[in-house]
Design a protein around this motif. Structure first.
Motif, mmCIF file in Angstrom:
data_model
loop_
_atom_site.group_PDB
_atom_site.id
_atom_site.type_symbol
_atom_site.label_atom_id
_atom_site.label_comp_id
_atom_site.label_asym_id
_atom_site.label_seq_id
_atom_site.Cartn_x
_atom_site.Cartn_y
_atom_site.Cartn_z
ATOM 1 N N LEU A 107 -21.303 -26.153 107.678
ATOM 2 C CA LEU A 107 -20.795 -26.463 109.010
ATOM 3 C C LEU A 107 -20.135 -27.829 109.043
ATOM 4 C CD1 LEU A 107 -23.892 -25.283 111.126
ATOM 5 C CD2 LEU A 107 -21.760 -24.018 110.719
ATOM 6 N N ASP A 108 -19.144 -27.965 109.933
ATOM 7 C CA ASP A 108 -18.550 -29.252 110.290
ATOM 8 C C ASP A 108 -18.001 -30.020 109.088
ATOM 9 O OD1 ASP A 108 -17.884 -31.004 112.444
ATOM 10 O OD2 ASP A 108 -19.505 -32.354 111.839
ATOM 11 N N SER A 195 -14.101 -20.927 111.065
ATOM 12 C CA SER A 195 -13.145 -21.569 111.954
ATOM 13 C C SER A 195 -11.868 -20.734 111.959
ATOM 14 C CB SER A 195 -12.850 -22.994 111.486
ATOM 15 O OG SER A 195 -13.994 -23.820 111.629
ATOM 16 N N LYS A 223 -11.462 -25.959 117.561
ATOM 17 C CA LYS A 223 -12.712 -26.678 117.315
ATOM 18 C C LYS A 223 -13.869 -25.719 117.114
ATOM 19 C CE LYS A 223 -15.589 -30.364 119.268
ATOM 20 N NZ LYS A 223 -15.760 -31.314 120.394
ATOM 21 N N GLY A 224 -14.706 -26.003 116.119
ATOM 22 C CA GLY A 224 -15.917 -25.225 115.903
ATOM 23 C C GLY A 224 -15.692 -23.985 115.068
ATOM 24 N N SER A 225 -16.641 -23.070 115.154
ATOM 25 C CA SER A 225 -16.558 -21.805 114.422
ATOM 26 C C SER A 225 -17.176 -20.712 115.273
ATOM 27 C CB SER A 225 -17.284 -21.903 113.075
ATOM 28 O OG SER A 225 -18.665 -22.165 113.270
ATOM 29 N N GLU A 264 -16.957 -23.723 108.306
ATOM 30 C CA GLU A 264 -16.572 -24.387 109.552
ATOM 31 C C GLU A 264 -15.983 -25.749 109.223
ATOM 32 O OE1 GLU A 264 -19.092 -24.692 113.337
ATOM 33 O OE2 GLU A 264 -19.032 -26.770 112.630
ATOM 34 N N ASN A 266 -14.156 -29.460 110.480
ATOM 35 C CA ASN A 266 -14.039 -30.470 111.527
ATOM 36 C C ASN A 266 -12.562 -30.840 111.659
ATOM 37 O OD1 ASN A 266 -13.760 -33.275 112.529
ATOM 38 N ND2 ASN A 266 -15.979 -33.203 112.655
ATOM 39 N N ASP A 279 -8.434 -23.205 122.671
ATOM 40 C CA ASP A 279 -9.888 -23.092 122.752
ATOM 41 C C ASP A 279 -10.317 -21.841 121.991
ATOM 42 O OD1 ASP A 279 -12.560 -23.750 124.320
ATOM 43 O OD2 ASP A 279 -12.221 -21.588 124.503
ATOM 44 N N ASN A 281 -13.049 -19.826 122.004
ATOM 45 C CA ASN A 281 -13.556 -18.682 122.769
ATOM 46 C C ASN A 281 -12.441 -17.966 123.515
ATOM 47 O OD1 ASN A 281 -16.580 -18.110 122.798
ATOM 48 N ND2 ASN A 281 -16.544 -20.345 122.933
#
Length: 295
Positions: A107-108, A195, A223-225, A264, A266, A279, A281
């Motif tokens: 992650l990240d 991501s 941003k994010g996963s 994921e 950053n 975004d 989502n």
């Protein structure tokens, strides 16, 4: 940036990049194997090359120069070595399409989590890098070759999963179709995620980073996963049908996102340079809704 060379450019966000460049009256040369037709007519120059043949590139690039090269088709350190030597100093800036897969699962991931300057490798061809881990090593090694070139401004764009309504790979659509048809989806681990970036934003990012003074590796994208579990839940909600998930994989049911772990990245560095991305989502919701309505 007045004259650019694109290694590839006839598929997916490569085509979108070509169109962006043409819209800005930039002279575009596409170098490919010549097997894929494109829609650009006499608006682009075309060269025929074989990425696995140093000689074909030397011949194609002879006595030519460009401000920027976008490399969309490199899958080994030998290929990029041959290309750099064939260009022979006749390009200032090299924008390399890399991947989030240069990182280990996790992650990240920030750009410094993989340092191409310290990566040890052997010069191999793409045929010597089988499977996902071979792909990772090949892209890592290709970055290492490029960043060792003192006379080139190099950017390694570590793209996440690219998605769009016109995604020719249909990887996200695969899951929507399976749910709509009531067919099983093979997913060993629903918690695995990735991501993502929209194809149009991928092309825009390449265009923008080429015009900047930035050099080094960089992570673009939303941003994010998002995990497969979250994706399947969204599909179920829009399709108003329950997914059938199986852990045992077959050729017919295996999810194209069924990786052994999460990737994921950053994207703070890209955001700090002024780039903007959708975004996550909202982007995935919109795509799923589109696929369901256009089944």
């Amino acid at each position: 940036m007045n004259r650019v060379l694109i290694l590839g450019g006839t598929k997916y966000f490569g085509k979108k990049l070509v169109q962006l460049l043409l819209d800005k009256d930039i002279e575009v040369t596409i170098a490919t194997r010549g097997k894929e037709k494109d829609e650009f007519g006499n608006r682009v120059n075309r060269l025929i090359i074989d990425r696995m043949s140093r000689e074909s590139q030397i011949e194609a690039f002879k006595d030519k120069s460009w401000d920027v090269v976008f490399d969309q088709t490199c899958y080994s350190p030998q290929e990029v070595k041959d290309t750099v030597e064939a260009l022979n100093g006749n390009v200032k800036r090299y924008i390399f399409t890399s991947t989030q897969a240069v990182y280990d699962f996790g992650l990240d991931h920030k750009e410094e989590d993989f340092n191409p300057y310290h990566f040890q490798f052997e010069y191999k061809t793409r045929m010597e890098y089988p499977g996902i881990y071979g792909y990772q090593e090949a892209k890592r090694a290709a970055e290492a070759v490029l960043f060792a070139q003192a006379d080139l401004e190099v950017v390694a764009v570590r793209f996440p999963m690219v998605v769009s309504k016109d995604d020719y790979t249909e990887r996200l659509k695969f899951h929507v179709d399976k749910v709509l048809k009531g067919e099983p989806i093979g997913i060993p681990d629903m918690k695995v995620g990735f991501s993502f970036i929209l194809a149009d934003e991928a092309a825009q990012f390449l265009f923008g980073i080429a015009q900047s003074s930035f050099t080094g590796p960089i992570n673009p994208g939303s941003k994010g996963s998002m995990s497969l579990e979250e994706i399947i839940t969204k599909i179920e909600r829009v399709a108003e049908k329950s997914a059938i998930i199986e852990k045992e994989l077959t050729k017919e049911n295996a999810s194209p996102y069924g990786m052994p772990g999460t990737f994921e990245t950053n994207t703070e560095k890209a955001l700090s340079l002024g780039f903007k991305f959708s975004d996550l989502n909202e982007m995935i919701d919109e795509l799923i809704t589109y696929y369901v309505k256009n089944k």
